[in-house]
Write a protein that holds these residues in place. Sequence first.
Motif, PDB file in Angstrom:
ATOM      1  N   SER A 167      52.339  33.802  29.075  1.00  8.85           N
ATOM      2  CA  SER A 167      51.241  32.711  28.549  1.00  8.85           C
ATOM      3  C   SER A 167      51.682  31.326  29.145  1.00  8.85           C
ATOM      4  CB  SER A 167      51.218  32.716  27.293  1.00  8.85           C
ATOM      5  OG  SER A 167      50.593  31.589  26.614  1.00  8.85           O
ATOM      6  N   ASN A 168      50.583  30.477  29.410  1.00  8.06           N
ATOM      7  CA  ASN A 168      50.930  29.114  30.045  1.00  8.06           C
ATOM      8  C   ASN A 168      50.254  28.109  28.849  1.00  8.06           C
ATOM      9  OD1 ASN A 168      48.267  29.765  30.380  1.00  8.06           O
ATOM     10  ND2 ASN A 168      48.184  28.921  32.522  1.00  8.06           N
ATOM     11  N   THR A 169      50.266  28.429  27.794  1.00 11.33           N
ATOM     12  CA  THR A 169      49.685  27.565  26.610  1.00 11.33           C
ATOM     13  C   THR A 169      50.760  26.850  25.896  1.00 11.33           C
ATOM     14  OG1 THR A 169      49.639  29.372  25.012  1.00 11.33           O
ATOM     15  CG2 THR A 169      47.667  28.990  26.628  1.00 11.33           C
ATOM     16  N   TYR A 170      52.026  27.186  26.045  1.00 15.20           N
ATOM     17  CA  TYR A 170      53.004  26.435  25.281  1.00 15.20           C
ATOM     18  C   TYR A 170      53.243  25.185  25.701  1.00 15.20           C
ATOM     19  CZ  TYR A 170      53.450  31.465  24.447  1.00 15.20           C
ATOM     20  OH  TYR A 170      53.182  32.833  24.104  1.00 15.20           O
ATOM     21  N   SER A 171      53.418  24.126  24.961  1.00 11.81           N
ATOM     22  CA  SER A 171      53.479  22.685  25.391  1.00 11.81           C
ATOM     23  C   SER A 171      55.150  22.158  25.141  1.00 11.81           C
ATOM     24  CB  SER A 171      52.589  21.675  24.750  1.00 11.81           C
ATOM     25  OG  SER A 171      53.129  21.866  22.970  1.00 11.81           O
ATOM     26  N   GLN A 172      55.905  23.139  24.727  1.00 13.76           N
ATOM     27  CA  GLN A 172      57.309  22.770  24.505  1.00 13.76           C
ATOM     28  C   GLN A 172      58.157  23.604  25.248  1.00 13.76           C
ATOM     29  OE1 GLN A 172      57.701  20.008  22.944  1.00 13.76           O
ATOM     30  NE2 GLN A 172      55.898  19.499  21.740  1.00 13.76           N
ATOM     31  N   PRO A 173      59.190  23.332  25.788  1.00  9.07           N
ATOM     32  CA  PRO A 173      60.204  24.126  26.210  1.00  9.07           C
ATOM     33  C   PRO A 173      60.925  25.191  25.236  1.00  9.07           C
ATOM     34  CG  PRO A 173      61.074  21.758  26.037  1.00  9.07           C
ATOM     35  CD  PRO A 173      59.847  21.813  25.612  1.00  9.07           C
ATOM     36  N   VAL A 174      61.061  26.356  25.567  1.00  6.40           N
ATOM     37  CA  VAL A 174      61.578  27.243  24.550  1.00  6.40           C
ATOM     38  C   VAL A 174      62.819  27.649  24.983  1.00  6.40           C
ATOM     39  CG1 VAL A 174      60.985  29.516  23.588  1.00  6.40           C
ATOM     40  CG2 VAL A 174      59.330  28.036  24.317  1.00  6.40           C
ATOM     41  N   TYR A 175      63.865  27.914  24.266  1.00  2.00           N
ATOM     42  CA  TYR A 175      65.334  28.312  24.356  1.00  2.00           C
ATOM     43  C   TYR A 175      65.636  29.399  23.667  1.00  2.00           C
ATOM     44  CZ  TYR A 175      66.210  23.715  26.369  1.00  2.00           C
ATOM     45  OH  TYR A 175      65.894  22.351  27.024  1.00  2.00           O
ATOM     46  N   PRO A 176      65.115  30.693  24.188  1.00  3.57           N
ATOM     47  CA  PRO A 176      65.410  31.922  23.357  1.00  3.57           C
ATOM     48  C   PRO A 176      67.074  32.198  23.138  1.00  3.57           C
ATOM     49  CG  PRO A 176      63.911  32.311  25.465  1.00  3.57           C
ATOM     50  CD  PRO A 176      64.598  30.871  25.468  1.00  3.57           C
ATOM     51  N   ILE A 177      67.121  32.725  22.060  1.00  7.92           N
ATOM     52  CA  ILE A 177      68.475  33.091  21.643  1.00  7.92           C
ATOM     53  C   ILE A 177      68.231  34.743  21.566  1.00  7.92           C
ATOM     54  CG2 ILE A 177      70.563  33.477  19.966  1.00  7.92           C
ATOM     55  CD1 ILE A 177      70.054  30.449  19.215  1.00  7.92           C
ATOM     56  N   ILE A 178      68.773  35.397  22.489  1.00  7.98           N
ATOM     57  CA  ILE A 178      68.450  37.008  22.586  1.00  7.98           C
ATOM     58  C   ILE A 178      69.439  37.765  21.641  1.00  7.98           C
ATOM     59  CG2 ILE A 178      68.334  38.950  23.882  1.00  7.98           C
ATOM     60  CD1 ILE A 178      68.125  36.887  26.484  1.00  7.98           C
ATOM     61  N   LEU A 179      68.634  38.349  20.717  1.00 10.28           N
ATOM     62  CA  LEU A 179      69.230  39.432  19.562  1.00 10.28           C
ATOM     63  C   LEU A 179      69.398  40.760  20.082  1.00 10.28           C
ATOM     64  CD1 LEU A 179      67.877  37.941  16.353  1.00 10.28           C
ATOM     65  CD2 LEU A 179      69.936  37.094  17.370  1.00 10.28           C
ATOM     66  N   GLY A 180      70.338  41.427  20.316  1.00 10.62           N
ATOM     67  CA  GLY A 180      70.486  42.774  20.804  1.00 10.62           C
ATOM     68  C   GLY A 180      71.295  42.717  22.019  1.00 10.62           C
ATOM     69  N   ASP A 181      71.659  44.026  22.637  1.00  7.53           N
ATOM     70  CA  ASP A 181      72.288  44.139  23.811  1.00  7.53           C
ATOM     71  C   ASP A 181      71.331  44.500  25.147  1.00  7.53           C
ATOM     72  OD1 ASP A 181      72.084  46.739  23.641  1.00  7.53           O
ATOM     73  OD2 ASP A 181      73.884  46.957  21.921  1.00  7.53           O
ATOM     74  N   THR A 182      71.837  44.639  26.115  1.00  6.28           N
ATOM     75  CA  THR A 182      71.294  45.010  27.303  1.00  6.28           C
ATOM     76  C   THR A 182      71.600  46.387  27.715  1.00  6.28           C
ATOM     77  OG1 THR A 182      72.988  43.959  28.654  1.00  6.28           O
ATOM     78  CG2 THR A 182      70.819  42.666  28.085  1.00  6.28           C
ATOM     79  N   ILE A 183      72.784  47.117  27.080  1.00  6.00           N
ATOM     80  CA  ILE A 183      73.100  48.532  27.638  1.00  6.00           C
ATOM     81  C   ILE A 183      72.206  49.471  27.657  1.00  6.00           C
ATOM     82  CG2 ILE A 183      74.737  50.359  26.890  1.00  6.00           C
ATOM     83  CD1 ILE A 183      76.376  48.359  25.492  1.00  6.00           C
ATOM     84  N   THR A 184      71.944  50.347  28.475  1.00  5.85           N
ATOM     85  CA  THR A 184      70.892  51.221  28.771  1.00  5.85           C
ATOM     86  C   THR A 184      71.280  52.547  27.884  1.00  5.85           C
ATOM     87  OG1 THR A 184      69.951  50.309  30.713  1.00  5.85           O
ATOM     88  CG2 THR A 184      69.411  52.608  30.314  1.00  5.85           C
ATOM     89  N   TYR A 185      70.733  52.844  26.781  1.00 10.14           N
ATOM     90  CA  TYR A 185      70.996  54.097  25.987  1.00 10.14           C
ATOM     91  C   TYR A 185      69.968  55.205  26.503  1.00 10.14           C
ATOM     92  CZ  TYR A 185      73.537  51.009  23.116  1.00 10.14           C
ATOM     93  OH  TYR A 185      74.407  49.879  22.645  1.00 10.14           O
ATOM     94  N   THR A 186      70.597  56.327  26.374  1.00 11.89           N
ATOM     95  CA  THR A 186      69.774  57.757  26.732  1.00 11.89           C
ATOM     96  C   THR A 186      68.832  57.609  25.564  1.00 11.89           C
ATOM     97  OG1 THR A 186      71.472  58.773  27.847  1.00 11.89           O
ATOM     98  CG2 THR A 186      69.689  59.926  27.093  1.00 11.89           C
TER      99      THR A 186
END
Length: 676
Positions: A167-186
Amino acid sequence: MQTETVLYIILSGIIALLVALFQYKYKTKHRRTLSIAFSFLRFLSVFAMLLLLVNPKFDQIKVFTEKPNLIVAVDNSNSIKHLSQVENVNKTLESIKNNVELTKKFDIEYFRFNEDIENSTILDFESRGTDIDKALNQISDIYKNDIAPVVLISDGNQTFGNDYAVSNTYSQPVYPIILGDTITYTDLQVKQLNVNKYAFLKNRFPVEAILLYQGNVDVTSRLTVIANGKSVFNKTINFSKENNSEIIQFTLPANKVGVRSYTARLEPIQTEKNTINNSKKFAVEAIDQKTKIALVSDMIHPDIGALKKSIESNEQRSVSILNPYEILNQINDFQLIILYQPNNKFKRLYQNLEKESVNTFTIIGTKTALGFLNNTVEVFSQESTGQTEDFQPKVNLNFSPFLVEDISFETFPPLLGPFGASKFSVPYETLLEKTVLGIDKNEPLLATLEHNSRREAVLFGENIWRWRAQSFMNEKSFSDFDNFMGKLVQYLASNKRKSRLTVEYESFYTGSSNIILKAQIFDKNYEFDARQSLDLILENIVSKEKQVLPFVLKNNNYQVDLSGLNPSKYNFTVRSKGENISKSGSFEVLEYNIEQQFLNADVTKLQQLATNTNGKAYFSNAVDALISDLLSNESYKTIQKSNKNTIPLIDWKFLLGIILLSLSAEWFLRKYNGLI
């Protein structure tokens, strides 16, 4: 202040001084001290009154500082709890709240979001839906004229709305804090089940299952479909890193009328972390008959195709397109016959319809033979003027035969119909009214009527295909228009006696959907009664728990929201407090929580969101880095602002006090010295 105003003030002072000196210096016999006091008081009074006449204006400037806003938006959906991230959320919020420097630099506002967004920090992580796009858009609307960076605390898993990453409709900068890991599980997952809501008794209905595998090694699993504790289908599935998806198509029998629940389950493998997404429930309602409808026409028109597609959007109905001669020997095979722009070729058909007492839906347009129709049909007539008119629809919210909603009819293009008055010889109900250029014609555009155990409807206009197209443009779906036509066809295809209390509900719902029951109640004249009070008595068949819920009046119907019900089977009764009227039914809520289908945070989308909004993404263990970057960012500075107000002297109340005080003092001194 303008030069002219300054000159007027100087002139006022001179005049006031001359008046005072003339009265208390020229030929005065008072003592010198009294003369000076009287002169000063008189000068003050006259000068103040002259100033009021000049009324100069002064500029008042107020200087203040304005800190930038910092918006903290927290994901309150159930996936946060499912991914065991509740503790990380609390730690992140505590770090932000307890940072003194951050509080000094920003005005911090806290929001929580799921399907909607609220200004609150009370979190329960029980919501079964997430709409990140809606939350960011609403924040952008609120702070569109301010500096307000957004700290988005979320796992990035969205279940509703548009894709927030593109989306390109957000007028403010967004700083996501990512909850969760990036480990690939089977992981094995039943991604989607495609199945019709209805099946016909003693037939087999198709099911399509989309299965996914995430992993690097070859595995074998088994897909099993269970109903009433018994396996009704099973198949062994092989997955590998390259072959990581399967589409399985099969059929199941519909042996019993009513709703039957099924569970499709993939046998989990030993190393699998999330087994909740290995199964998914679905239900099918078996019916013992199909509504057959004949669409009779002697011409080719886009309306015919649109009507067929709209009516057949419900699997319980089928439409056969016939000419006036083909249907003569098949009339009794259909529950409803649609007569599209009848002409002289329909003569024998009308005779048979009258004889067999079949329900009809007549559509009148520019090619309709009105002279033939008026001489053949007894219950209504249409004036024949040889001219046409464009009629726009307006819904009649007091329509009583069945529950009808306004699907933005005012946005629909007009229908083209014959100009002239329409008349009915029997009582009728107006569903849609005619309007021309916004002016009500007080004539029906779409009307229904009941007589001699028959139900009929008449539409006084063609080009209804444009309505279906406009409905799609409005909602990006044909469903609203198709549901409207479905209700009309369902009413016309039945000969049941009209009920004063009608209830609209589905036979089953999935656990993640909104469950809203709607009801209408009519008085003895079958006019919608908005004065009634309706209750819903709801019983959980399994737990035997009962609850009584009130209906809420909304537009032309009563509604009760049952979203959040636990999966189970329910019986219900809708009753009126004012009259001895009630209606009962049952439905089933299937167990399904889409928020528990996720295995990881959607890191890719959150990082893309940060890039697109000129922000930056952080993991939950890097909150200090986020705070440091926010504090050092030169774009977020406290701004000094000023307000300039121009105030006229006449608004200065102290001047009036000075005038009263000086005049009173002068009078008191003169009185004290015996000069009055």
